[in-house]
Design an enzyme around this catalytic site. Structure first.
Site, PDB file in Angstrom:
ATOM      1  N   GLU A 208       0.806  -1.224   0.000  1.00 31.71           N
ATOM      2  CA  GLU A 208       0.000   0.000   0.000  1.00 31.71           C
ATOM      3  C   GLU A 208       0.843   1.279   0.000  1.00 31.71           C
ATOM      4  OE1 GLU A 208      -3.310   0.069   2.681  1.00 31.71           O
ATOM      5  OE2 GLU A 208      -4.200  -1.714   1.772  1.00 31.71           O
ATOM      6  N   GLU A 408      -5.271  -8.405  -0.282  1.00 32.28           N
ATOM      7  CA  GLU A 408      -6.043  -8.198   0.953  1.00 32.28           C
ATOM      8  C   GLU A 408      -7.490  -7.937   0.590  1.00 32.28           C
ATOM      9  OE1 GLU A 408      -4.599  -5.180   3.664  1.00 32.28           O
ATOM     10  OE2 GLU A 408      -2.523  -5.831   3.396  1.00 32.28           O
TER      11      GLU A 408
HETATM   12  C1  FCB Z   1      -4.776  -2.369   4.978  1.00 37.10           C
HETATM   13  C2  FCB Z   1      -3.413  -2.680   5.550  1.00 37.10           C
HETATM   14  C3  FCB Z   1      -3.431  -3.811   6.551  1.00 37.10           C
HETATM   15  C4  FCB Z   1      -4.653  -3.755   7.442  1.00 37.10           C
HETATM   16  C5  FCB Z   1      -5.913  -3.651   6.625  1.00 37.10           C
HETATM   17  C6  FCB Z   1      -7.179  -3.652   7.425  1.00 37.10           C
HETATM   18  O1  FCB Z   1      -4.814  -1.058   4.564  1.00 37.10           O
HETATM   19  O2  FCB Z   1      -2.527  -3.016   4.523  1.00 37.10           O
HETATM   20  O3  FCB Z   1      -2.244  -3.769   7.278  1.00 37.10           O
HETATM   21  O4  FCB Z   1      -4.535  -2.734   8.329  1.00 37.10           O
HETATM   22  O5  FCB Z   1      -5.848  -2.477   5.862  1.00 37.10           O
END
Ligand code: FCB
Length: 502
Positions: A208, A408
């Protein structure tokens, strides 16, 4: 848009070799049909491609604990969390889930839920306590132990090299504002590839880019029904627009140098890509003009991150809008940033913004989320499962990615332990089912998504929100550190077993 791959091509391209996975040790069903022995039903319409990765994800600072053990240097998150008022309830990652010591139990839990892949991150200051210079062998050993444990459980390790826990020693030299960081990150990435690529076949460079640069150096606006809200991450600075653009540039440059270093030092066939929270524009109406508008908006809104990594240049629109605040860069930088990738990793939680086509420049109009828009119980994120269709769809149509991983996806819920000791997180099950339905729509169209990592393996420290925002498939009692699989873990196991949406 480029034409989509045919179904035949899809089947051809999704074999284990296509993603560098061994053919054995991978669970999951077939590409075309799965027979359900319990009900006798044939679920042949909602399956994922053969050898699809069913994984969960975590990050070092959020779960490891052992913040000052075995020679680890302090990270900016240690500093931030130890500063009163920065993290809710004064929570810190000093102990966190104590995964550093309990990794065997955690790997066993993953195995029990049928995961065949695991995305974890490496704490840079465990390896190089000062960010650069002498490596710390005990830090490396801890990841060797984890990787070996995963391999023997039949779980493919996917390593992220930077999930925000920068060595404090590098922050003291200006952190991401100092251009030298790009080179030292590349050196660290090359070192890790040299040490782990005999067993780790996939490396994510940075997690990110958008979040840690913007939330770390200005405050990050995230969508919320009825408006937006701002979050901060360490080091929690507020720099000028020009300085922020330079920080963003250093991050993508570091990524490019890491790609080159891993290619130079890793075993042949090691696969590399970023893990970015793509700012996805979702078309509210599925008609060609709105889809085109959303695709154009997605390219432009990701200009300082995915777009420059995948096109090797900043868009005219970005440079024009930045004006005198545009980053300073060379042609050589752009070449490095655009180094060829093996896959694109994307984190997708929420539709970042909705668009409709517009007659006026730039050809699209952002539509705010209505106050009553469905949102997650915790963290207030707007919900729209279509984001998990459009994100990979646009990554392929804009950049023709060879392979895509959903690195994710998940939601925070107000989980509680019931009288019988179980956690019935019905909202998470509904969330996962609806998002994966859209992901399956993408794979069934031939979009080359090779795997899905649910965030997160277990509840953990949600950065400045502390331990209250529970994203896990395993419930963690942070007093005893006992892990309890939630009902959603059973759902995940069934989906992984059938390689299908269930
Ligand atoms: C993302 C992050 C991860 C976690 C999720 C909920 O932005 O990469 O570490 O905090 O959100």
């Amino acid at each position: 848009m480029k034409t989509e791959m045919t179904r035949r091509n899809l089947i051809k391209l999704t074999g284990a070799a296509a993603i560098g996975l061994p053919a054995t040790g991978v669970t999951g069903g077939t590409a075309t049909s799965t027979s359900d022995k319990t009900t006798g039903q044939q679920s042949n319409t909602r399956t994922f491609p053969k050898n699809f990765c069913w994984g969960t994800a975590t990050a070092s600072y959020q779960i490891e604990g052992a913040w000052n053990e075995d020679g680890k240097g302090p990270s900016i998150w240690d500093t931030y969390a130890h500063t009163p008022g920065k993290i809710k309830n004064g929570d810190t990652g000093d102990v966190a889930n104590d995964h550093y010591h309990r990794y065997k139990e955690d790997v066993a839990l993953m195995k029990n839920i049928g995961a065949n892949a695991y995305r974890f991150s490496i704490s840079w200051p465990r390896i190089f306590p000062k960010g650069t210079g002498e490596p710390n062998p005990k830090g490396l050993d801890s990841y060797n132990r984890l990787v070996d444990e995963l391999k023997s459980a039949g779980i493919e390790p996917f390593a992220t090299l930077y999930h925000w826990d920068l060595p404090q020693a590098l922050q003291d030299k200006g952190g991401w504002q100092n251009r030298d960081i790009a080179k030292v990150f590349g050196d660290y990435a090359g070192y890790m590839a040299e040490k782990l690529s005999d067993r780790v076949h996939h490396f994510f460079t940075i997690n990110e880019f958008r979040s840690f640069t913007e939330a770390g150096y200005r405050g990050f606006e995230i969508p919320a029904p009825g408006g937006t809200r701002t979050v901060f991450l360490a080091p929690g600075l507020r720099v000028s627009p020009a300085e922020l653009n330079q920080v963003r540039h250093h991050a993508v440059l570091a990524h490019g140098l890491a790609v080159q270093a891993i290619r130079a030092k890793g075993k042949d066939g090691t696969k590399i890509g970023p893990a970015e929270n793509i700012e996805i524009a979702t078309p509210l109406i599925e008609a060609p003009e709105h889809i085109k508008a959303a695709e154009t908006a997605t390219r432009e809104r990701n200009a300082p991150f995915l777009t420059v990594m995948l096109e090797g240049k900043y868009t005219d629109g970005y440079l024009r809008e930045a004006g005198k605040d545009a980053p300073k860069f060379t042609e050589e930088d752009l070449k490095i940033i655009g180094s060829p990738l093996d896959f694109v990793g994307i984190n997708v939680y929420t539709p970042m913004f909705n668009v409709v086509a517009s007659d006026q420049s730039p050809g699209w109009r952002k539509i705010p989320f209505a106050k009553g828009h469905p949102k997650t119980a915790i963290a207030n994120l707007p919900i729209d499962s279509a984001a998990l269709y459009w994100a990979p769809k646009f990554v392929q149509s804009l950049w023709n990615a060879k392979a895509i991983f959903i690195t994710e996806n998940g939601c925070a819920s107000d989980d509680t332990v019931a009288d019988d000791g179980k956690v019935y997180d019905t909202d998470r099950i509904v969330f996962l089912r609806s998002y994966l339905t859209q992901l399956q729509r993408a794979t069934s169209e031939g979009i080359p998504v090779k795997g899905y990592f649910q965030w997160s393996t277990m509840d953990n420290l949600e950065w400045t929100a502390g331990y209250g925002n529970r994203f896990g498939l395993m419930y963690v009692d942070f007093k005893t550190l006992k892990r309890t699989p939630k009902l959603s873990a059973t759902w995940f196991r069934e989906a992984a077993r059938r390689n299908a949406v269930v």
